[in-house]
Write a protein that holds these residues in place. Structure first.
Motif, PDB file in Angstrom:
ATOM      1  N   ASP A   1       0.872  -1.177   0.000  1.00 34.23           N
ATOM      2  CA  ASP A   1       0.000   0.000   0.000  1.00 34.23           C
ATOM      3  C   ASP A   1       0.912   1.231   0.000  1.00 34.23           C
ATOM      4  O   ASP A   1       1.109   1.881   1.031  1.00 34.23           O
ATOM      5  CB  ASP A   1      -0.904  -0.028   1.239  1.00 34.23           C
ATOM      6  CG  ASP A   1      -1.869   1.143   1.287  1.00 34.23           C
ATOM      7  OD1 ASP A   1      -1.854   1.990   0.362  1.00 34.23           O
ATOM      8  OD2 ASP A   1      -2.633   1.234   2.268  1.00 34.23           O
ATOM      9  N   TYR A   2       1.459   1.533  -1.164  1.00 32.75           N
ATOM     10  CA  TYR A   2       2.515   2.530  -1.236  1.00 32.75           C
ATOM     11  C   TYR A   2       2.063   3.960  -0.915  1.00 32.75           C
ATOM     12  O   TYR A   2       2.814   4.701  -0.263  1.00 32.75           O
ATOM     13  CB  TYR A   2       3.193   2.457  -2.600  1.00 32.75           C
ATOM     14  CG  TYR A   2       3.811   1.091  -2.861  1.00 32.75           C
ATOM     15  CD1 TYR A   2       4.536   0.442  -1.864  1.00 32.75           C
ATOM     16  CD2 TYR A   2       3.658   0.450  -4.081  1.00 32.75           C
ATOM     17  CE1 TYR A   2       5.093  -0.809  -2.082  1.00 32.75           C
ATOM     18  CE2 TYR A   2       4.207  -0.808  -4.303  1.00 32.75           C
ATOM     19  CZ  TYR A   2       4.929  -1.430  -3.305  1.00 32.75           C
ATOM     20  OH  TYR A   2       5.475  -2.672  -3.531  1.00 32.75           O
ATOM     21  N   PRO A   3       0.874   4.401  -1.319  1.00 33.08           N
ATOM     22  CA  PRO A   3       0.443   5.742  -0.908  1.00 33.08           C
ATOM     23  C   PRO A   3       0.386   5.915   0.607  1.00 33.08           C
ATOM     24  O   PRO A   3       0.793   6.955   1.137  1.00 33.08           O
ATOM     25  CB  PRO A   3      -0.946   5.873  -1.547  1.00 33.08           C
ATOM     26  CG  PRO A   3      -0.893   4.983  -2.739  1.00 33.08           C
ATOM     27  CD  PRO A   3      -0.067   3.805  -2.292  1.00 33.08           C
TER      28      PRO A   3
ATOM     29  N   LEU B   1       8.926  11.372  -4.846  1.00 38.50           N
ATOM     30  CA  LEU B   1       8.950  10.164  -4.016  1.00 38.50           C
ATOM     31  C   LEU B   1       7.934   9.128  -4.460  1.00 38.50           C
ATOM     32  O   LEU B   1       7.991   7.977  -4.011  1.00 38.50           O
ATOM     33  CB  LEU B   1       8.723  10.531  -2.550  1.00 38.50           C
ATOM     34  CG  LEU B   1       9.826  11.351  -1.880  1.00 38.50           C
ATOM     35  CD1 LEU B   1       9.448  11.688  -0.449  1.00 38.50           C
ATOM     36  CD2 LEU B   1      11.164  10.617  -1.920  1.00 38.50           C
ATOM     37  N   THR B   2       7.003   9.503  -5.331  1.00 33.42           N
ATOM     38  CA  THR B   2       6.077   8.504  -5.870  1.00 33.42           C
ATOM     39  C   THR B   2       6.817   7.476  -6.720  1.00 33.42           C
ATOM     40  O   THR B   2       6.263   6.414  -7.028  1.00 33.42           O
ATOM     41  CB  THR B   2       4.977   9.175  -6.715  1.00 33.42           C
ATOM     42  OG1 THR B   2       5.577   9.907  -7.792  1.00 33.42           O
ATOM     43  CG2 THR B   2       4.138  10.118  -5.866  1.00 33.42           C
ATOM     44  N   LEU B   3       8.061   7.774  -7.095  1.00 32.71           N
ATOM     45  CA  LEU B   3       8.882   6.829  -7.852  1.00 32.71           C
ATOM     46  C   LEU B   3       9.618   5.848  -6.936  1.00 32.71           C
ATOM     47  O   LEU B   3      10.267   4.914  -7.409  1.00 32.71           O
ATOM     48  CB  LEU B   3       9.919   7.588  -8.704  1.00 32.71           C
ATOM     49  CG  LEU B   3       9.372   8.629  -9.688  1.00 32.71           C
ATOM     50  CD1 LEU B   3      10.526   9.331 -10.410  1.00 32.71           C
ATOM     51  CD2 LEU B   3       8.441   7.984 -10.703  1.00 32.71           C
ATOM     52  N   LEU B   4       9.497   6.069  -5.626  1.00 34.35           N
ATOM     53  CA  LEU B   4      10.248   5.262  -4.663  1.00 34.35           C
ATOM     54  C   LEU B   4       9.838   3.791  -4.701  1.00 34.35           C
ATOM     55  O   LEU B   4      10.676   2.884  -4.718  1.00 34.35           O
ATOM     56  CB  LEU B   4      10.028   5.833  -3.264  1.00 34.35           C
ATOM     57  CG  LEU B   4      10.871   5.283  -2.125  1.00 34.35           C
ATOM     58  CD1 LEU B   4      12.331   5.647  -2.318  1.00 34.35           C
ATOM     59  CD2 LEU B   4      10.365   5.846  -0.791  1.00 34.35           C
ATOM     60  N   TYR B   5       8.532   3.564  -4.699  1.00 35.33           N
ATOM     61  CA  TYR B   5       8.010   2.191  -4.698  1.00 35.33           C
ATOM     62  C   TYR B   5       7.421   1.865  -6.069  1.00 35.33           C
ATOM     63  O   TYR B   5       6.790   2.713  -6.696  1.00 35.33           O
ATOM     64  CB  TYR B   5       6.889   2.039  -3.659  1.00 35.33           C
ATOM     65  CG  TYR B   5       7.303   2.302  -2.234  1.00 35.33           C
ATOM     66  CD1 TYR B   5       8.033   1.373  -1.508  1.00 35.33           C
ATOM     67  CD2 TYR B   5       6.934   3.491  -1.609  1.00 35.33           C
ATOM     68  CE1 TYR B   5       8.386   1.621  -0.196  1.00 35.33           C
ATOM     69  CE2 TYR B   5       7.286   3.740  -0.297  1.00 35.33           C
ATOM     70  CZ  TYR B   5       8.012   2.809   0.407  1.00 35.33           C
ATOM     71  OH  TYR B   5       8.357   3.051   1.713  1.00 35.33           O
ATOM     72  N   PRO B   6       7.572   0.657  -6.540  1.00 33.85           N
ATOM     73  CA  PRO B   6       8.323  -0.463  -5.936  1.00 33.85           C
ATOM     74  C   PRO B   6       9.762  -0.553  -6.416  1.00 33.85           C
ATOM     75  O   PRO B   6      10.453  -1.508  -6.101  1.00 33.85           O
ATOM     76  CB  PRO B   6       7.532  -1.682  -6.411  1.00 33.85           C
ATOM     77  CG  PRO B   6       7.076  -1.279  -7.787  1.00 33.85           C
ATOM     78  CD  PRO B   6       6.807   0.207  -7.721  1.00 33.85           C
TER      79      PRO B   6
END
Length: 224
Positions: A127-129, A166-171
């Motif tokens: 649940d990345y957000p 930072l939305t590029l952090l995961y996965p």
């Protein structure tokens, strides 16, 4: 003299600005996301004027960019811009965290521990957000205890630019640590009332935890 309507519009614009700023800082908006004034006004239940004012303020903050024809979207930082802001963060965030120590109690530390647990649980559940939101709340809940509002304002102006990236952090590049998660070191240092250790843990979190992310940003910039 400013009329009552003008005052209300400015107040509403400030509320919308804060709402959008928090979304940007907590990585709830992605680089390149288009923000349409009419759609935002409808979703927020307001007129277009305060939305427009809030968006233009975020353009001035370099969080958004305006393209020809009043096309507004979330900015994507270049690697060079990110590296400069990261260098500033390494100086200011550990200082804010150390200053916070005298303003925290055990109840606050307990809440911070639960925030970290929420982050870890969200990562495991992909649940990345929620993970990104928890990370933002972990950091800024500490910084805001510093009692230094001007320092917090500076950090917010940095995070409003870096948050969407930072939305590029995961996965692709989740944080990894050689030892315990640095958030656990933060909590331990706070419980021990060790300001130097608190500052060091926040610094290490940015360096160690962001190691893979920095490499990922370098790789996609080379491809571009």
């Amino acid at each position: 003299m400013i009329g009552e309507t003008g005052i209300q519009t400015r107040s509403l614009s400030a509320q919308i600005y804060t709402h959008l700023k928090n979304q940007l800082m907590s990585a709830q908006l992605h680089p390149g996301d288009r923000l349409k004034i009419r759609e935002l006004a409808q979703s927020l239940g307001t007129s277009e004027t305060p939305v427009r004012e809030a968006l233009l303020q975020l353009v001035q903050d370099r969080a958004l960019e305006m393209k020809p024809g009043y096309y507004i979207r979330v900015r994507r930082l270049t690697l060079r811009e990110y590296m400069e802001l990261r260098e500033i963060r390494l100086l200011l965030e550990p200082h804010a965290a150390a200053k916070a120590l005298s303003h925290v109690d055990d109840a606050f530390i307990d809440r911070l521990e639960r925030c970290h647990e929420s982050l870890i649980r969200a990562e495991h559940e992909k649940d990345y957000p929620t993970a990104l939101m928890a990370n933002y709340e972990f950091h800024f809940s500490v910084y805001r205890q510093s009692g230094m509002p001007q320092l917090i304002e500076i950090l917010e102006r940095i995070w409003v630019q870096t948050g969407p990236l930072l939305t590029l952090l995961y996965p692709s590049a989740p944080p990894t640590y050689d030892g315990p998660h640095q958030h656990l070191n933060v909590i331990s240092a706070l419980r021990n009332r060790d300001a130097a250790a608190v500052a060091e843990a926040f610094k290490a979190d940015l360096i160690e935890g962001g190691r893979r992310f920095l490499g990922y940003l370098e790789s996609i910039e080379e491809e571009a």
